[in-house]
Design an enzyme around this catalytic site. Structure first.
Site, PDB file in Angstrom:
ATOM      1  N   GLU A 175       0.826  -1.220   0.000  1.00 50.78           N
ATOM      2  CA  GLU A 175       0.000   0.000   0.000  1.00 50.78           C
ATOM      3  C   GLU A 175       0.855   1.262   0.000  1.00 50.78           C
ATOM      4  O   GLU A 175       0.427   2.304  -0.483  1.00 50.78           O
ATOM      5  CB  GLU A 175      -0.947   0.010   1.216  1.00 50.78           C
ATOM      6  CG  GLU A 175      -2.115  -0.940   1.049  1.00 50.78           C
ATOM      7  CD  GLU A 175      -3.250  -0.723   2.051  1.00 50.78           C
ATOM      8  OE1 GLU A 175      -3.096   0.073   3.002  1.00 50.78           O
ATOM      9  OE2 GLU A 175      -4.293  -1.377   1.892  1.00 50.78           O
ATOM     10  N   HIS A 191       9.238 -26.215   0.791  1.00 47.34           N
ATOM     11  CA  HIS A 191       8.609 -27.285   0.012  1.00 47.34           C
ATOM     12  C   HIS A 191       7.489 -26.719  -0.859  1.00 47.34           C
ATOM     13  O   HIS A 191       6.577 -27.438  -1.236  1.00 47.34           O
ATOM     14  CB  HIS A 191       8.100 -28.374   0.959  1.00 47.34           C
ATOM     15  CG  HIS A 191       9.209 -28.949   1.780  1.00 47.34           C
ATOM     16  ND1 HIS A 191       9.870 -30.102   1.438  1.00 47.34           N
ATOM     17  CD2 HIS A 191       9.821 -28.481   2.903  1.00 47.34           C
ATOM     18  CE1 HIS A 191      10.831 -30.340   2.334  1.00 47.34           C
ATOM     19  NE2 HIS A 191      10.813 -29.363   3.225  1.00 47.34           N
ATOM     20  N   LYS A 206     -13.953  -0.287  -3.478  1.00 43.07           N
ATOM     21  CA  LYS A 206     -14.956   0.251  -2.537  1.00 43.07           C
ATOM     22  C   LYS A 206     -16.019   1.012  -3.312  1.00 43.07           C
ATOM     23  O   LYS A 206     -17.213   0.851  -3.073  1.00 43.07           O
ATOM     24  CB  LYS A 206     -14.281   1.209  -1.539  1.00 43.07           C
ATOM     25  CG  LYS A 206     -13.395   0.540  -0.531  1.00 43.07           C
ATOM     26  CD  LYS A 206     -12.994   1.577   0.509  1.00 43.07           C
ATOM     27  CE  LYS A 206     -11.903   1.083   1.410  1.00 43.07           C
ATOM     28  NZ  LYS A 206     -11.330   2.156   2.206  1.00 43.07           N
TER      29      LYS A 206
HETATM   30  O1  PA5 Z   1      -3.299   1.647   5.896  1.00 43.39           O
HETATM   31  C1  PA5 Z   1      -4.467   2.006   5.874  1.00 43.39           C
HETATM   32  O2  PA5 Z   1      -4.819   3.129   6.302  1.00 43.39           O
HETATM   33  C2  PA5 Z   1      -5.587   1.101   5.388  1.00 43.39           C
HETATM   34  O3  PA5 Z   1      -5.117  -0.066   4.836  1.00 43.39           O
HETATM   35  C3  PA5 Z   1      -6.543   0.770   6.534  1.00 43.39           C
HETATM   36  O4  PA5 Z   1      -5.821   0.202   7.576  1.00 43.39           O
HETATM   37  C4  PA5 Z   1      -7.675  -0.196   6.145  1.00 43.39           C
HETATM   38  O5  PA5 Z   1      -8.269   0.215   4.950  1.00 43.39           O
HETATM   39  C5  PA5 Z   1      -8.722  -0.229   7.248  1.00 43.39           C
HETATM   40  O6  PA5 Z   1      -9.253   1.042   7.436  1.00 43.39           O
HETATM   41  P1  PA5 Z   1     -10.075   1.495   8.708  1.00 43.39           P
HETATM   42  O7  PA5 Z   1      -9.197   1.388   9.895  1.00 43.39           O
HETATM   43  O8  PA5 Z   1     -10.470   2.888   8.417  1.00 43.39           O
HETATM   44  O9  PA5 Z   1     -11.260   0.584   8.801  1.00 43.39           O
END
Ligand code: PA5
Length: 488
Positions: A303, A347, A455
């Site tokens: 990410e 493995h 989303k």
């Molecule tokens: O790194 C991030 O901000 C995202 O990956 C969130 O952790 C994830 O989308 C979950 O979001 P939230 O805590 O708002 O539910």
């Protein structure tokens, strides 16, 4: 004893033309120094840290009273409940699960002596698979279960859906004041979960208690914030964890990039990606308990660094940087993380690591001392008298050798033992390395716009109001093609 980082097998003297040469380093150093100077500047400025989501770097400096307050809440929950059910996904789940697996005894939920005074710990809301949640709710006693819902935005579908289900389950079988069995960890001001907290507390101040998330910390960088209640409940020493992270911060603040473990890690991977096409990052702990830490790192790297655009920096009127997406050209790059574990994945993925496309860099995590050891009894067999720990370390060394002989770059993080101190240091190391990698690529490592695509599509199909018209148009104009001829 702190973590050690062995980078020998990243260089050409180990893996020949697939490794980094001294010339490569010299060539990249000016850019790396510029990146380090920029990161230092941003980290030193409180306003920038908050605005750009780099406040995570300050989390290990949290005040003692904060830790004490969270520990008190954890004690109250543990005294009253047998189970704690955590609901959350992504950064609101992966760090907790990684801590649970690394720092608590294996089979924690199964055996009371392993848990000591802690309740059983379950994780849900990290998927939309109905089978796992329904199986859990059928088998847990709601009267003996405390629920912690974690969502920074308060809007995440998976977590929201799970909460609705869990609330209905609590309401049916626990008493009317079931809200007292729920605690929310969410943004201090915004989002529907925060609104819910305010509404519930206005009716009953003990219902939907909440712990705030600090400003300027993104989900995947927030284990040292949103994970604290879980750490306390699971009996993990938060102070030691912070000490380890602080020590790592000091090591990773070294301005000499070649002596700074996080910066050198990022730089070597950057060079191998740019010059030798090593686009896959395999993280391979030789420890079952660190597998979830590798899974946590997948989110952190993917990410943070898999981005469509470079970063464009502008100054706002107060002299604080604004990071924007430079839409003048596509970037569409970023190393792809893969998690595997030794020795089980020797493995499975190992064949490809050694003989498949030479497009990977493997990061091993090697544990010097396990919490226990097992000696193989008997005489006369090759394995007799050997310990599991000894064999595990030999297997790691052998894997390293097998990769090197096939000119496959790799490096090793040596962990003296999997303790709270070392695990705190390990997480912080990866966070610093990822932040620096973002600087090297000149991207914003602290947003995740690509996650919005699925989303938006779901919201559109579910009929959510307020979707921007451009998004609606795109979904309408580009439907998925389902030609029956290609569905066999
Ligand atoms: O790194 C991030 O901000 C995202 O990956 C969130 O952790 C994830 O989308 C979950 O979001 P939230 O805590 O708002 O539910």
């Amino acid at each position: 004893m702190s973590l050690k980082f062995d980078f020998n097998n990243m260089f050409d003297f180990s893996v020949q033309e697939h490794g980094v040469s001294q010339e490569d380093i010299q060539e990249a150093l000016p850019q790396a120094q510029k990146a380090a100077a920029h990161l230092k500047k941003v980290l030193a400025d409180p306003a920038s840290r908050i605005k750009l989501n780099l406040e995570w770097a300050k989390l290990p400096e949290q005040k003692e009273e904060n830790i004490a307050a969270i520990s008190k809440i954890a004690r109250q929950i543990a005294q009253k409940y047998e189970n704690v059910l955590f609901l959350g996904i992504g950064g609101s789940y992966l760090g907790l699960k990684a801590a649970q697996d690394a720092l608590c005894a294996p089979y924690f939920n199964e055996f009371k002596p392993l848990r000591k005074k802690s309740p059983r710990v379950y994780f849900e809301g990290n998927n939309l698979d109905p089978d796992t949640l329904s199986a859990l709710l059928k088998n847990l006693n709601p009267k003996k279960t405390f629920v912690v819902v974690i969502s920074k935005s308060g809007e995440t579908t998976e977590t929201k859906a799970a909460l609705v289900l869990v609330e209905a389950w609590l309401k049916k079988t626990a008493d009317l004041k079931y809200g007292r069995q729920v605690l929310a960890i969410t943004d201090p001001e915004s989002g529907s979960l925060r609104k819910r907290v305010l509404a519930e507390q206005s009716k009953d101040p003990l219902s939907f208690r909440a712990l705030p998330l600090l400003k300027g910390v993104g989900g995947r960088f927030s284990e040292f914030n949103m994970g604290l209640l879980h750490l306390a409940l699971a009996g993990i020493d938060i102070r030691k964890l912070f000490q380890g992270a602080k020590e790592m911060f000091a090591r990773c603040s070294n301005e000499d990039i070649l002596k700074n473990p996080a910066y050198l890690y990022a730089l070597l991977h950057f060079i191998l990606y740019q010059k030798k096409d090593k686009s896959l990052a395999v993280l391979m702990p030789f420890s079952q308990t660190l597998k979830s830490t590798a899974d946590w790192y997948i989110q952190l790297l993917a990410e943070s660094t898999g981005k469509k655009f470079h970063r464009r920096i502008e100054m706002d009127k107060d002299g604080v940087e604004n990071w924007l997406a430079d839409q003048s050209a596509l970037f569409n790059r970023g190393r792809t993380p893969i998690s595997a574990a030794g020795t089980n994945d020797l493995h499975s993925i190992q064949q490809n690591n050694v003989e498949g496309q030479n497009n990977k860099v493997v990061t091993f995590m090697r544990v010097e001392k396990f919490r226990t050891d097992l000696k193989i009894p008997g005489k006369g067999d090759l394995l007799s008298g050997k310990s599991f720990c000894q064999l595990m370390q030999l297997a790691q060394e052998a894997t390293e050798w097998a990769l090197v002989t096939q000119k496959r770059p790799n490096c090793t993080i040596v962990i003296p033992e999997v303790s709270a101190y070392n695990w705190g240091a390990l997480l912080f190391f990866f966070e610093m390395a990822t932040a620096f990698e973002g600087e090297l690529f000149n991207i914003n490592a602290f947003d995740q716009p690509g996650v919005e695509g699925y989303k938006n599509y779901m919201y559109y199909k579910l009929g959510k109001p307020g979707i921007p018209p451009a998004v609606t148009e795109e979904i309408k104009n580009k439907p998925l093609i389902k030609d029956p001829q290609y569905i066999l």
